[in-house]
Design a protein around this motif. Structure first.
Motif, PDB file in Angstrom:
ATOM      1  N   ALA A  26       0.832  -1.199   0.000  1.00 25.32           N
ATOM      2  CA  ALA A  26       0.000   0.000   0.000  1.00 25.32           C
ATOM      3  C   ALA A  26       0.870   1.254   0.000  1.00 25.32           C
ATOM      4  O   ALA A  26       0.608   2.207  -0.745  1.00 25.32           O
ATOM      5  CB  ALA A  26      -0.946  -0.011   1.196  1.00 25.32           C
ATOM      6  N   SER A  27       1.918   1.250   0.798  1.00 22.48           N
ATOM      7  CA  SER A  27       2.830   2.395   0.867  1.00 22.48           C
ATOM      8  C   SER A  27       3.552   2.593  -0.462  1.00 22.48           C
ATOM      9  O   SER A  27       3.672   3.724  -0.955  1.00 22.48           O
ATOM     10  CB  SER A  27       3.836   2.178   1.995  1.00 22.48           C
ATOM     11  OG  SER A  27       4.797   3.201   2.011  1.00 22.48           O
ATOM     12  N   THR A  28       4.034   1.508  -1.052  1.00 24.20           N
ATOM     13  CA  THR A  28       4.730   1.588  -2.339  1.00 24.20           C
ATOM     14  C   THR A  28       3.802   2.117  -3.423  1.00 24.20           C
ATOM     15  O   THR A  28       4.172   2.979  -4.224  1.00 24.20           O
ATOM     16  CB  THR A  28       5.279   0.209  -2.742  1.00 24.20           C
ATOM     17  OG1 THR A  28       6.194  -0.230  -1.733  1.00 24.20           O
ATOM     18  CG2 THR A  28       5.984   0.259  -4.083  1.00 24.20           C
ATOM     19  N   GLY A  33       1.815   7.023  -6.816  1.00 28.53           N
ATOM     20  CA  GLY A  33       0.635   7.766  -7.225  1.00 28.53           C
ATOM     21  C   GLY A  33      -0.586   6.895  -7.464  1.00 28.53           C
ATOM     22  O   GLY A  33      -1.560   7.337  -8.060  1.00 28.53           O
ATOM     23  N   LEU A  34      -0.536   5.662  -6.996  1.00 31.15           N
ATOM     24  CA  LEU A  34      -1.657   4.730  -7.132  1.00 31.15           C
ATOM     25  C   LEU A  34      -2.428   4.649  -5.827  1.00 31.15           C
ATOM     26  O   LEU A  34      -1.939   5.073  -4.780  1.00 31.15           O
ATOM     27  CB  LEU A  34      -1.138   3.338  -7.524  1.00 31.15           C
ATOM     28  CG  LEU A  34      -0.337   3.259  -8.816  1.00 31.15           C
ATOM     29  CD1 LEU A  34       0.309   1.886  -8.955  1.00 31.15           C
ATOM     30  CD2 LEU A  34      -1.229   3.552 -10.009  1.00 31.15           C
ATOM     31  N   ALA A  35      -3.606   4.087  -5.901  1.00 27.79           N
ATOM     32  CA  ALA A  35      -4.420   3.914  -4.693  1.00 27.79           C
ATOM     33  C   ALA A  35      -3.675   3.016  -3.703  1.00 27.79           C
ATOM     34  O   ALA A  35      -3.231   1.928  -4.078  1.00 27.79           O
ATOM     35  CB  ALA A  35      -5.771   3.304  -5.044  1.00 27.79           C
ATOM     36  N   PRO A  36      -3.514   3.467  -2.440  1.00 29.87           N
ATOM     37  CA  PRO A  36      -2.801   2.659  -1.437  1.00 29.87           C
ATOM     38  C   PRO A  36      -3.671   1.520  -0.937  1.00 29.87           C
ATOM     39  O   PRO A  36      -4.522   1.697  -0.076  1.00 29.87           O
ATOM     40  CB  PRO A  36      -2.493   3.661  -0.329  1.00 29.87           C
ATOM     41  CG  PRO A  36      -3.570   4.681  -0.451  1.00 29.87           C
ATOM     42  CD  PRO A  36      -3.936   4.755  -1.910  1.00 29.87           C
ATOM     43  N   LEU A  90      -7.403  -6.704  -6.732  1.00 26.06           N
ATOM     44  CA  LEU A  90      -7.462  -5.584  -5.800  1.00 26.06           C
ATOM     45  C   LEU A  90      -8.291  -5.991  -4.588  1.00 26.06           C
ATOM     46  O   LEU A  90      -9.433  -6.433  -4.719  1.00 26.06           O
ATOM     47  CB  LEU A  90      -8.073  -4.364  -6.482  1.00 26.06           C
ATOM     48  CG  LEU A  90      -7.394  -3.942  -7.791  1.00 26.06           C
ATOM     49  CD1 LEU A  90      -8.150  -2.805  -8.435  1.00 26.06           C
ATOM     50  CD2 LEU A  90      -5.946  -3.580  -7.559  1.00 26.06           C
ATOM     51  N   LEU A  91      -7.697  -5.852  -3.412  1.00 28.49           N
ATOM     52  CA  LEU A  91      -8.294  -6.341  -2.173  1.00 28.49           C
ATOM     53  C   LEU A  91      -8.750  -5.193  -1.286  1.00 28.49           C
ATOM     54  O   LEU A  91      -8.185  -4.099  -1.322  1.00 28.49           O
ATOM     55  CB  LEU A  91      -7.270  -7.189  -1.416  1.00 28.49           C
ATOM     56  CG  LEU A  91      -6.628  -8.323  -2.222  1.00 28.49           C
ATOM     57  CD1 LEU A  91      -5.467  -8.924  -1.459  1.00 28.49           C
ATOM     58  CD2 LEU A  91      -7.656  -9.368  -2.563  1.00 28.49           C
ATOM     59  N   GLN A  92      -9.757  -5.459  -0.474  1.00 25.04           N
ATOM     60  CA  GLN A  92     -10.159  -4.485   0.538  1.00 25.04           C
ATOM     61  C   GLN A  92      -9.054  -4.379   1.587  1.00 25.04           C
ATOM     62  O   GLN A  92      -8.255  -5.293   1.758  1.00 25.04           O
ATOM     63  CB  GLN A  92     -11.478  -4.890   1.189  1.00 25.04           C
ATOM     64  CG  GLN A  92     -12.661  -4.741   0.272  1.00 25.04           C
ATOM     65  CD  GLN A  92     -13.975  -5.049   0.981  1.00 25.04           C
ATOM     66  OE1 GLN A  92     -14.028  -5.241   2.189  1.00 25.04           O
ATOM     67  NE2 GLN A  92     -15.040  -5.098   0.203  1.00 25.04           N
TER      68      GLN A  92
END
Length: 144
Positions: A26-28, A33-36, A90-92
């Motif tokens: 998520a941090s990366t 600039g992508l959704a964390p 893509l996971l919650q």
């Protein structure tokens, strides 16, 4: 009834390893600039995508046991420009602990029918807030 997926958490020795990896992802992604968010990268896109997106989760196997699931938000196929594709699941953000369930090793991912998926841990009376080592011990003793 939703169709789920199951995947080995390769390299994870405990649930915290998987959670740390997803936090790193998520941090990366945020730095790019992508959704964390936690993402599962895989080579093959599920052919039964629509069934999985109808309420399915990705169940993670850690050291031979299903311990946690992430509800799946989307499945995206990406192309790298040379014609090769890969898939992002893509996971919650918040994983849901499950009752530990033994699972043999396999490669890649597999579909998991809802009837074969372990129940959520929070649905067990008196199971709230147990540490992972205690849950593992109760599982070994046959309490679940």
């Amino acid at each position: 009834m939703p169709l789920h997926m199951i995947k080995l958490a390769v390299g994870a020795t405990c649930l915290q390893d998987l959670l740390d990896w997803h936090e790193h992802q998520a941090s990366t992604r945020q730095n790019l600039g992508l959704a964390p968010r936690p993402v599962c990268d895989t080579r093959m896109t599920p052919k039964r995508r629509d069934e999985v997106l109808d309420g399915g989760s990705l169940y993670w196997v850690i050291k031979g046991q299903i311990l946690v699931r992430h509800p799946i938000e989307d499945i995206v196929t990406l192309e790298d420009g040379t014609g090769k594709t890969r898939c992002e699941i893509l996971l919650q953000h918040d994983p849901i602990q499950t009752v530990p369930q033994r699972c043999s090793a396999f490669q890649g991912w597999r579909y998991l029918l809802a009837k074969d998926a372990p129940p959520d841990h929070k649905n067990l009376e008196g199971g709230e807030g147990l540490s992972e080592p205690l849950r593992q011990e109760l599982f070994k003793l046959g309490a679940w």
